[in-house]
Design an enzyme around this catalytic site. Sequence first.
Site, PDB file in Angstrom:
ATOM      1  CG  ASN A  69     -12.155  49.204 -25.593  1.00  0.00           C
ATOM      2  OD1 ASN A  69     -12.024  50.416 -25.789  1.00  0.00           O
ATOM      3  ND2 ASN A  69     -12.992  48.450 -26.279  1.00  0.00           N
ATOM      4  CD1 TRP A  70      -9.278  52.527 -20.597  1.00  0.00           C
ATOM      5  CD2 TRP A  70      -8.539  54.643 -20.726  1.00  0.00           C
ATOM      6  NE1 TRP A  70      -8.151  52.638 -19.813  1.00  0.00           N
ATOM      7  CE2 TRP A  70      -7.677  53.922 -19.882  1.00  0.00           C
ATOM      8  CE3 TRP A  70      -8.278  56.003 -20.968  1.00  0.00           C
ATOM      9  CZ2 TRP A  70      -6.566  54.510 -19.261  1.00  0.00           C
ATOM     10  CZ3 TRP A  70      -7.163  56.592 -20.357  1.00  0.00           C
ATOM     11  CH2 TRP A  70      -6.326  55.847 -19.506  1.00  0.00           C
ATOM     12  CE  LYS A  71     -16.106  48.576 -24.450  1.00  0.00           C
ATOM     13  NZ  LYS A  71     -17.257  47.697 -24.352  1.00  0.00           N
ATOM     14  CG  HIS A 113     -14.926  46.422 -29.701  1.00  0.00           C
ATOM     15  ND1 HIS A 113     -16.267  46.555 -29.441  1.00  0.00           N
ATOM     16  CD2 HIS A 113     -14.354  46.045 -28.535  1.00  0.00           C
ATOM     17  CE1 HIS A 113     -16.487  46.275 -28.160  1.00  0.00           C
ATOM     18  NE2 HIS A 113     -15.349  45.954 -27.595  1.00  0.00           N
ATOM     19  CD  GLU A 125     -18.820  48.429 -27.511  1.00  0.00           C
ATOM     20  OE1 GLU A 125     -17.905  49.269 -27.476  1.00  0.00           O
ATOM     21  OE2 GLU A 125     -19.162  47.747 -26.521  1.00  0.00           O
ATOM     22  CD  GLU A 140     -13.992  42.284 -26.356  1.00  0.00           C
ATOM     23  OE1 GLU A 140     -13.595  42.630 -25.245  1.00  0.00           O
ATOM     24  OE2 GLU A 140     -14.437  43.095 -27.183  1.00  0.00           O
ATOM     25  N   GLY A 162     -20.407  44.293 -21.195  1.00  0.00           N
ATOM     26  CA  GLY A 162     -21.144  45.287 -20.412  1.00  0.00           C
ATOM     27  C   GLY A 162     -22.397  44.761 -19.741  1.00  0.00           C
ATOM     28  CB  SER A 214     -18.824  40.822 -17.875  1.00  0.00           C
ATOM     29  OG  SER A 214     -19.881  41.547 -18.486  1.00  0.00           O
ATOM     30  N   GLY A 217     -13.328  46.269 -20.546  1.00  0.00           N
ATOM     31  CA  GLY A 217     -14.009  47.533 -20.790  1.00  0.00           C
ATOM     32  C   GLY A 217     -14.247  48.273 -19.480  1.00  0.00           C
ATOM     33  N   GLY A 218     -15.458  48.143 -18.946  1.00  0.00           N
ATOM     34  CA  GLY A 218     -15.864  48.907 -17.769  1.00  0.00           C
ATOM     35  C   GLY A 218     -14.870  48.889 -16.618  1.00  0.00           C
TER      36      GLY A 218
HETATM   37  P1  13P Z   1     -16.829  45.120 -20.553  1.00  0.00           P
HETATM   38  O1  13P Z   1     -15.573  44.662 -19.821  1.00  0.00           O
HETATM   39  O2  13P Z   1     -17.358  46.410 -20.071  1.00  0.00           O
HETATM   40  O3  13P Z   1     -17.844  44.013 -20.585  1.00  0.00           O
HETATM   41  O4  13P Z   1     -16.398  45.379 -22.077  1.00  0.00           O
HETATM   42  C1  13P Z   1     -15.663  44.440 -22.753  1.00  0.00           C
HETATM   43  C2  13P Z   1     -15.169  45.016 -24.016  1.00  0.00           C
HETATM   44  O5  13P Z   1     -15.950  45.304 -24.930  1.00  0.00           O
HETATM   45  C3  13P Z   1     -13.733  45.265 -24.153  1.00  0.00           C
HETATM   46  O6  13P Z   1     -13.370  45.541 -25.461  1.00  0.00           O
END
Ligand code: 13P
Length: 251
Positions: free
Chosen positions: A8-10, A96, A98, A163, A169, A209, A230-231
Amino acid sequence: MRQLIAGNWKMHGLGADSAALAEGIKAGAARAGGLACDLLVCPPFTQIAAVARILAGSPVVVGGQDCHAQGQGAHTGDISAAMLADAGATWVILGHSERRQNHGEIDELVREKVEAATAAGLTPIVCVGETEEQRVGGQETEVVGWQISGSLPKGFKGVVAYEPVWAIGTGRTPTEADVATMHAFIREELVRQFGEEDGQAIRILYGGSVKPSNAGALLAVPNVGGALVGGASLKAEDFLGIARGAIARRP
Ligand code: 13P
């Protein structure tokens, strides 16, 4: 069942960054010479078509990070599921945390989006997970149970991603025992909602994470069908390193 490693590149990456990342993942996946897991990347809307063109013919598929619940109409700033499919996406992340937090998305809306995505031929990944406060209060299974029954429509054909909000994050992850407990609970709920065969067939990803150093251990937990990253999905080497965790444990 093959594990799914999804990036997920957000809201990261302009054209050149996204193209370089997609090229790096494509090249790494080819070097791996046949992957034992499925790979998915979910760029920002504006990069989907270009990334899909780069990844065409590779084993890496492309998804969106959200879609509207309606097929079309006066919805300024929104993107429909059919538009994602038209741009080359075959998957979409929905609900998600977010989106739930920043855009007030509730389970009912997520369920409508899942139906819209499915109707457009996309495979949905539906995210669930408790906040830190809810976990400290011992409400994590109750919260996730409600999210599952509220967000997944009848006949759901997709993927669920667990999640925990406090793990996103932050560099913190639940213990493997906690992941095992939650994934077993989610599996039970899916079987209760969709019956034995269909409930067992749904992949349940872990997200929050995930990085190359902890991927092997997390991916080895029973009922973990892959990772939503994510990251660490923003660097081809890290993303592929996580995929190698899947390859090593589920040949
Ligand atoms: P991180 O891997 O940066 O913690 O993010 C997870 C995430 O929200 C994937 O959708």
